[in-house]
Design a protein around this motif. Structure first.
Motif, mmCIF file in Angstrom:
data_model
loop_
_atom_site.group_PDB
_atom_site.id
_atom_site.type_symbol
_atom_site.label_atom_id
_atom_site.label_comp_id
_atom_site.label_asym_id
_atom_site.label_seq_id
_atom_site.Cartn_x
_atom_site.Cartn_y
_atom_site.Cartn_z
ATOM 1 N N ARG A 4 0.828 -1.196 0.000
ATOM 2 C CA ARG A 4 0.000 0.000 0.000
ATOM 3 C C ARG A 4 0.867 1.252 0.000
ATOM 4 N N VAL A 6 1.926 4.695 1.222
ATOM 5 C CA VAL A 6 1.797 5.306 2.531
ATOM 6 C C VAL A 6 2.031 6.800 2.401
ATOM 7 N N ALA A 7 1.087 7.563 2.947
ATOM 8 C CA ALA A 7 1.196 9.019 2.849
ATOM 9 C C ALA A 7 2.430 9.510 3.587
ATOM 10 N N ALA A 8 3.004 10.556 3.089
ATOM 11 C CA ALA A 8 4.165 11.144 3.756
ATOM 12 C C ALA A 8 3.731 11.694 5.106
ATOM 13 N N PRO A 9 4.648 11.702 6.087
ATOM 14 C CA PRO A 9 4.282 12.235 7.394
ATOM 15 C C PRO A 9 3.793 13.673 7.248
ATOM 16 N N ALA A 11 1.083 14.702 5.849
ATOM 17 C CA ALA A 11 -0.050 14.722 4.933
ATOM 18 C C ALA A 11 -1.185 13.919 5.546
ATOM 19 N N ARG A 12 -2.429 14.433 5.459
ATOM 20 C CA ARG A 12 -3.556 13.707 6.009
ATOM 21 C C ARG A 12 -3.849 12.494 5.161
ATOM 22 N N HIS A 13 -4.250 11.430 5.865
ATOM 23 C CA HIS A 13 -4.593 10.209 5.171
ATOM 24 C C HIS A 13 -5.929 10.400 4.454
ATOM 25 N N ALA A 14 -5.977 10.042 3.172
ATOM 26 C CA ALA A 14 -7.231 10.139 2.437
ATOM 27 C C ALA A 14 -8.022 8.861 2.655
ATOM 28 N N PRO A 15 -9.235 8.969 3.229
ATOM 29 C CA PRO A 15 -9.995 7.764 3.567
ATOM 30 C C PRO A 15 -10.387 6.959 2.321
#
Lengths: 291, 246
Positions: A4, A6-9, A11-15
């Motif tokens: 998967r 993984v968003a960079a620290p 950055a908000r996770h996109a649901p």
């Protein structure tokens, strides 16, 4: 391993679509519960109103207790009386807290020298939690002035003193319960740092105890808020007394209902504040938020 | 391979702006013992709490023997009744005797008759050498004894999965051994266990698989020999260097 992205620290996770669907489901559940509670409230109120109106004596009761004209006519006097209740409430609540803190602190004093003080404090809480408030009001309000030792004072002042005596006893016990609920290890840690008994109480134990008992204290304050109405038995013209005068003048009980509603309005902010505070304390203990 | 007992897929969990779990993928198979390692704050405890729905998740899915238990339509109580949990600080109920602690869930949740639940409870207590303490209260027991009672309480209803959250962290060093011995015997009995631990030697000894958690992600996983002896990731090596020199 996880394939998967993984968003960079930062950055908000996109649901995911699934999560969005679950959130939508929870939202729908939320709307549903609101709708259900609304409907059930309306049905409940409707049934109560219908039953009331169906009682044979309803027209007379409505006339004697819910007469809009009488309500409007008595409002200024009752409001004026309520202002006395508010002043008594403010003075009494400060007096209650001081009295209760003093008594609770005395009850935690160690050492044989303090035995008489401790016994006095214990006797005070036993006595004033035992006697009905109205009897204390009579004894203080009519008995003490009868000694002709103190200067003449307004009935409201004696009423305030009686309220402080009774509520001080209750609140002292609330404080004491809070003090005893602070874990003994906290006391050991403070004494281990070299703090004296008094310093330990003031700097370590009391701040934690107060936090623990705040909801209970707020509850006692709400109770005091309506018991200030009892000073009317001493002749002080508060909201209750004013309502009584208006009632006897026109032989209509509506002023009592007006006074009652005003007391409820007075109490509502504090009741809401208590709820809000409890909710905030619960929110702060994040862990286990689900269950 | 058969359906795993626990499968987590892309699980996220945030508290406000703080993302504690950032897309966890993890499987625990039947009769498998999986050890979660990682620095404090890496999300081990939160991961365990999300696994039995004691904590919310913000994304992803959790499957218990194939059933999606993260679906909001699922009854969390029923899910937790199938999972045993042991906490770091025992969390025994101080107002109940040792036996009542052990039999509470069997009686109240699983509706077993008291006599049956107590017979099973006494049997379990005897197996850990605490039969004589059945009617004692938790605060009269040592930390190691309390934690063993807590483990027995968790397995008394024969859960499909056991979650152990740093169960030796609050114990005196000389009491750690008796608790770890009990976990070893559970493994021998075929239990399925997911445990967060600081005891690297124990993880190496008892775990079938070791999972290294870093900043809310599974950074690497494999056999104890792979992860604890020859890790590939520099972060894992760094972590192990810190904990193993002490």
């Amino acid at each position: 391993m996880s394939g998967r992205a993984v968003a960079a620290p930062g950055a908000r996770h996109a649901p995911s679509a699934l999560e969005l669907e679950r959130r939508a489901f929870r939202k729908r559940q939320g709307y549903r519960s609101v709708a259900v509670s609304l409907v059930s409230t309306l049905v409940f109120v409707g049934v109560v109103v219908l039953v009331l109106r169906a009682t044979p004596g309803w027209p007379r009761v409505a006339d004697a207790f819910f007469d809009p004209e009488a309500a409007w006519r008595s409002l200024p006097r009752v409001l004026e009386g309520l202002w006395l209740n508010v002043r008594v409430l403010l003075v009494a609540s400060v007096g209650v807290v001081l009295m209760a803190l003093l008594v609770a602190s005395v009850r935690t004093l160690r050492g044989p020298v303090f035995f008489p003080l401790r016994a006095l404090a214990a006797g005070y809480t036993d006595l004033f939690r035992g006697i009905p408030l109205i009897i204390v009001l009579y004894l203080v309000g009519f008995g003490i002035p009868g000694l002709r030792f103190f200067p003449r004072m307004d009935a409201a002042v004696w009423g305030t003193i009686a309220l402080v005596l009774v509520y001080g006893a209750y609140v002292a016990e609330v404080f004491r319960a809070g003090i005893e609920a602070v874990h003994p290890s906290q006391r050991l840690a403070a004494r281990g740092l070299g703090l004296s008994h008094g310093q330990t109480m003031r700097r370590v134990v009391l701040p934690q105890a107060l936090r623990k008992v705040t909801p209970a204290l707020m509850n006692d304050f709400v109770a005091l808020q309506k018991d200030v109405g009892l000073i009317s038995v001493l002749g002080a013209v508060d909201a209750v007394r004013a309502a009584q005068i208006e009632t006897s003048r026109y032989y209509d009980f509506t002023p009592y209902v007006v006074a009652g509603l005003l007391f409820v309005l007075l109490a509502l902010p504090m009741i809401r504040l208590t709820d809000w505070y409890s909710a905030r304390v619960r929110a702060r203990e994040q862990m286990g938020s689900v269950v | 391979m058969s359906e795993p007992v626990l499968r987590m897929s892309g699980v996220w969990c945030a508290f406000g702006d703080h993302e504690v779990l950032r897309g966890i993928d993890l499987e625990v198979h039947r009769h498998e013992v999986v050890a979660l390692i990682g620095a404090s704050g890496s999300g081990k405890s939160t991961l365990l709490r999300t696994a039995n729905l004691l904590e919310h998740i913000d994304d992803g899915q959790i499957f218990l023997t194939g059933e999606d238990v993260s679906d909001p339509r699922v009854d969390g109580d029923a899910v937790r009744a199938r999972i045993g949990t042991v906490f770091q600080s025992y969390n025994l109920f101080p107002h109940l005797s040792v036996l009542d602690n052990v039999t509470l869930a069997a009686r109240v949740v699983h509706k077993r008759p008291r006599a049956e639940a107590e017979a099973r409870g006494r049997e379990l207590l005897a197996s850990i050498g605490l039969a004589a303490k059945a009617d004692a209260y938790p605060d009269t027991l040592s930390g190691g004894q309390q934690q063993r009672v807590a483990i027995v309480r968790a397995i008394a209803t024969d859960p499909e999965l056991l979650l152990l959250d740093e169960i030796t962290s609050a114990l005196d060093p000389e009491l750690v051994g008796e608790v770890l011995d009990l976990v070893r015997s559970l493994k021998a009995g075929g239990a399925t266990i997911l445990m967060a631990t600081h005891e690297m030697a124990f993880a190496r000894d008892v775990a079938d698989r070791v999972v290294f958690l870093d900043a809310g992600r599974v950074l690497e996983q494999g056999s104890p020999a792979e992860i604890l002896v020859a890790p590939r990731e520099p972060r894992t090596r760094e972590f192990l260097a810190r904990v193993l020199t002490h």
